[in-house]
Design a protein around this motif. Structure first.
Motif, short mmCIF file in Angstrom:
data_model
loop_
_atom_site.label_atom_id
_atom_site.label_comp_id
_atom_site.label_asym_id
_atom_site.label_seq_id
_atom_site.Cartn_x
_atom_site.Cartn_y
_atom_site.Cartn_z
N ASN A 52 0.68 -3.58 0.41
CA ASN A 52 1.13 -4.96 0.14
C ASN A 52 0.70 -5.43 -1.25
O ASN A 52 1.45 -6.10 -1.96
N LEU A 57 3.43 -8.01 -2.56
CA LEU A 57 3.73 -8.86 -1.40
C LEU A 57 2.52 -9.73 -1.07
O LEU A 57 2.62 -10.69 -0.32
N ASP A 58 1.39 -9.37 -1.61
CA ASP A 58 0.15 -10.11 -1.40
C ASP A 58 -0.64 -10.07 -2.72
O ASP A 58 -0.35 -9.22 -3.57
N SER A 81 9.03 -11.42 -7.79
CA SER A 81 10.29 -11.11 -7.10
C SER A 81 11.15 -10.20 -7.98
O SER A 81 11.72 -9.21 -7.52
N ARG A 84 9.63 -6.68 -8.16
CA ARG A 84 9.91 -5.90 -6.95
C ARG A 84 11.35 -5.38 -6.98
O ARG A 84 11.64 -4.26 -6.59
N LEU A 85 12.24 -6.23 -7.46
CA LEU A 85 13.66 -5.86 -7.50
C LEU A 85 13.90 -4.67 -8.43
O LEU A 85 14.69 -3.78 -8.12
N PHE A 90 11.04 -0.30 -1.22
CA PHE A 90 10.24 -0.40 0.01
C PHE A 90 10.91 0.35 1.16
O PHE A 90 12.13 0.23 1.34
N PHE A 92 10.17 0.59 5.28
CA PHE A 92 9.29 0.03 6.31
C PHE A 92 9.29 0.91 7.56
O PHE A 92 10.25 1.63 7.84
N ALA A 94 9.64 0.01 10.61
CA ALA A 94 10.72 -0.33 11.56
C ALA A 94 12.06 -0.46 10.84
O ALA A 94 12.94 -1.18 11.29
N ASN A 96 13.77 -2.10 9.02
CA ASN A 96 14.06 -3.44 8.47
C ASN A 96 15.38 -3.49 7.71
O ASN A 96 15.46 -4.07 6.62
N ILE A 98 19.28 -4.87 7.27
CA ILE A 98 19.91 -6.15 7.60
C ILE A 98 21.01 -5.86 8.63
O ILE A 98 21.98 -5.14 8.33
N TYR A 109 22.80 -3.52 -1.49
CA TYR A 109 22.27 -4.89 -1.63
C TYR A 109 21.42 -5.09 -2.90
O TYR A 109 21.63 -6.02 -3.66
N VAL A 110 20.49 -4.17 -3.12
CA VAL A 110 19.58 -4.33 -4.27
C VAL A 110 20.35 -4.24 -5.59
O VAL A 110 20.09 -4.99 -6.53
N ARG A 157 18.33 2.61 0.22
CA ARG A 157 18.17 1.25 -0.32
C ARG A 157 16.98 1.20 -1.28
O ARG A 157 17.05 0.58 -2.35
N ARG B 300 11.48 -12.17 9.94
CA ARG B 300 11.22 -10.78 9.52
C ARG B 300 12.29 -10.32 8.53
O ARG B 300 11.99 -9.66 7.53
N THR B 304 11.79 -9.25 4.68
CA THR B 304 12.29 -7.98 4.12
C THR B 304 13.13 -8.24 2.87
O THR B 304 12.96 -7.58 1.84
N ILE B 308 12.28 -6.92 -0.95
CA ILE B 308 13.06 -5.99 -1.77
C ILE B 308 13.65 -6.67 -3.02
O ILE B 308 14.46 -6.07 -3.72
N GLY B 309 13.22 -7.90 -3.25
CA GLY B 309 13.58 -8.52 -4.53
C GLY B 309 14.55 -9.67 -4.48
O GLY B 309 14.97 -10.18 -5.52
#
Lengths: 238, 414
Positions: A52, A57-58, A81, A84-85, A90, A92, A94, A96, A98, A109-110, A157, B300, B304, B308-309
């Motif tokens: 993180n 993220l932290d 932000s 990270r982009l 990332f 995960f 699970a 994650n 969409i 998406y990215v 992704r 969640r 996410t 991812i930005g």
């Protein structure tokens, strides 16, 4: 080899007043471009906290986290932000994904956020999906894919924007051993062929075996850093 | 590019829980349809009452002597009618000019006597404007050439035992205060259903009225202006006031001439608005609940997307677009149902005779049990826009929440 990540005396503590819990305590380490690194340790050892902090993220309570030469502990929310982009992918535990987007759209998406053209997105994502073994499944929604396939979409992704490093939090924890092996093969291939830096957390010995650099964590501290024989190529080096 | 993705994501998210979305859209739609129908129904009743009122009095705009309102008497007349008519005819929005003489009198027959209101008007003009020509139940309406013709209300006729062709004596004071008696003959009997008209009103030709009250030629007590569109009242009044500046004429809206009716409508409208706001307020809570629930259960996913930005602004915009879709669908449904129902009742009427007792009246005007809505494009646009913007405002809080997710904490908890 270029240093892509540096942690300098990083501490992360939770709680207020006298009751404080240290998730990470005075951790320092560096990661080079092209590393295939695993953060290993039991639950509560600080693996996720470390990911993180590396992923922005932290924020650390003390210390400095540098990604690709940028001290991210001092960045504003918006700048984090954007970082990270553009620089971090990332994956995960699970997946994650969409749920309302197809495999193609999830991976795309990215790139869309980065402002890539439709043509460029299509070219890149179709090739990526083929690369991760999802050729022909681009129009499927996450619910129509198996766990392993979903994690492949998540990997696509994560690497679509060609980040400086990919962070994967227990990427094989939710899949069976056969699928786990296939996913590790995929990540390893992307690492050796494309030079993508992977940092993943795990407490599975089979996964640790695959890492070429193993950072053992215990009670929020680095216990040992284990270097193995390097198979990584420099990016674009033929 | 990002906008198309926001719209696509928002639309697809909307249909994740089809039933919930439909319940919310239906709540908005039905609430809005109900509100639209009630407003249109109220407007229809008001329109009819106002129409009745102006047809009995003078017009949407009334021109009279500045002191007439304080003490209505025939010696407070306005004119010359020809020059005022000429000035008003050139004003856009004025459909008809209706000169009348209003006075008080006592009529007597062998059966007794009764105080009455006298309205003297030009029969041709009255046929186009007044309620009475269309409500003749016996005999005929007065004509220009009737030297002694009069039409009277059904209740009055019954009280004084008058029939068509019978004579009556009208006693009053002329403009000089002299007592005058006039022998008139009943040409027709009308029944409007408005007790004030049927029991206490008589109508005579304008020339007869002028003769009785000895008004100078070309002078009357009131000039009513009938407008093409009552909504133009203010602009017409402004233009008329400008055109007649310098003349001793008061320009009054119907609200001043019919204050009881105007007050009734204002009070009734006020209570209706409170009722409608209550409905819309309840709908607002349904919308807030739905959107907020949808945001809370996607923490969640938002974490996410932020990880991812995705920028928080992008997420907020996405949630706001979801609200916009819900509002838009609700408006389309509401306007569709409410509009269709209102249109049907406007064309066919709604028979409320089982609810309204015969002769139910407000401010002296009887409500026709066959009520009709008054549906206008303006009302639909206003309500649609109001509900849509309301939905957007309600969506602001959930949108704000969506961008405030603690990424690390949310992903860790899951």
């Amino acid at each position: 080899m270029k240093e892509i990540l540096g942690l300098e005396a990083v501490t992360k503590e939770y709680g207020q007043g006298d009751i404080k819990v240290f998730a990470l305590k005075d951790v320092s380490m560096s990661v080079n471009q092209g590393d295939f690194l695993a953060l290993a340790g039991p639950s509560g050892s600080g693996k996720t906290t470390m990911l993180n902090l590396i992923g922005g993220l932290d924020r650390p309570t003390h210390g400095k986290v540098e990604v690709d030469g940028v001290d991210i502990s001092r960045l504003s929310g918006g700048a984090l932000s954007r970082l990270r982009l553009h620089k971090i992918g990332f994956v995960f535990q699970a997946y994650n994904l969409i749920p309302v987007l197809t495999a193609y759209e999830n991976a795309e998406y990215v790139l869309m956020l980065q402002g890539a053209s439709v043509k460029e997105r299509k070219r890149k994502i179709m090739s990526l999906l083929k690369e991760v073994g999802l050729d022909g499944k681009e129009n499927r929604y996450p619910r129509e894919l198996s766990g392993g396939q979903q994690q492949r979409v998540a990997i696509a992704r994560a690497i679509a924007a060609e980040p400086a490093l990919v962070l994967a939090d227990e990427p094989t924890a939710n899949v069976d051993s056969k699928t786990a092996k296939a996913l590790l093969d995929l990540m390893e291939r992307l690492n050796t062929e494309k030079g993508i830096t992977f940092i993943f957390s795990t407490h599975d010995p089979a996964v640790m075996d695959r890492a070429r650099k193993l950072v053992h964590l215990k009670d929020g501290k680095i216990e040992e850093i284990e270097e193995k024989e390097s198979k990584t190529r420099e990016p674009n080096a033929d | 590019m990002a906008l198309s993705k926001i719209i696509k994501l928002a639309w697809r998210n909307l249909w994740r829980h089809k039933r919930r979305t439909w319940i919310t859209v239906s709540s908005i739609g039905l609430g809005m349809a109900f509100a639209l129908f009630l407003i249109a129904l109220g407007d229809g009743v008001y329109k009819k009452l106002i129409d009745q009122g102006i047809r009995l009095e003078a017009g949407h705009v009334t021109l009279e002597h500045p002191d007439y309102e304080k003490a209505p008497a025939v010696d407070r007349y306005v004119g010359p009618l020809s020059s005022i008519s000429k000035a008003c005819r050139s004003i856009s929005g004025v459909k008809r000019i209706r000169p009348i003489i209003r006075g008080q009198a006592v009529i007597s027959t062998s059966a007794g006597s009764s105080g009455v209101g006298v309205v003297a008007g030009n029969p041709e003009e009255e046929k186009a404007v007044s309620l009475i020509p269309g409500k003749i139940v016996e005999g005929r309406y007065i004509e220009k050439g009737d030297k002694r013709g009069v039409v009277i209300g059904k209740s009055l006729a019954k009280r004084l035992k008058l029939k068509v062709g019978k004579k009556l004596v009208l006693t009053t004071n002329d403009v000089n205060g002299e007592l005058v008696n006039e022998l008139l003959r009943v040409k027709g009997i009308f029944k409007t259903g408005i007790e004030e008209a049927d029991g206490f009103l008589v109508q005579v030709p304008l020339a007869v009225g002028r003769r009785i009250y000895k008004l100078p030629d070309d002078y009357v007590t009131r000039i009513g202006l009938i407008l093409d569109d009552p909504k133009d009242q203010d602009s017409v009044m402004e233009a008329v006031s400008a055109a007649l500046s310098g003349k001793n004429v008061a320009v009054l809206p119907w609200q001043k001439v019919l204050p009881d009716l105007s007050s009734y409508i204002a009070v009734d409208k006020g209570s209706n608005i409170i009722f409608q706001i209550t409905i819309l307020f309840l709908i607002g809570f349904t919308i807030l609940n739905t959107i907020l629930m949808s945001v809370m259960e996607r923490q969640r996913e938002f974490a996410t997307l932020l990880a991812i930005g995705t920028s928080p602004l992008f997420l907020k915009a996405q949630v706001l677009v979801e609200s916009a879709f819900i509002g838009l669908l609700g408006c389309v449904l509401g306007l569709g149902i409410g509009g269709s129902l209102s249109y049907y009742v406007e064309k066919n009427g709604l028979d409320m005779s089982s609810t309204f007792s015969k002769g139910t009246s407000v401010a002296g005007f009887t409500i026709d049990p066959l009520i009709r809505t008054d549906l206008t494009m303006g009302l639909m646009l206003w309500l649609g826009l109001g509900v849509f913007l309301g939905t957007m405002v309600i969506g602001l809080y959930p949108a704000f929440k969506s961008g405030k997710v603690d990424i690390a904490q949310t992903l860790r908890m899951n």
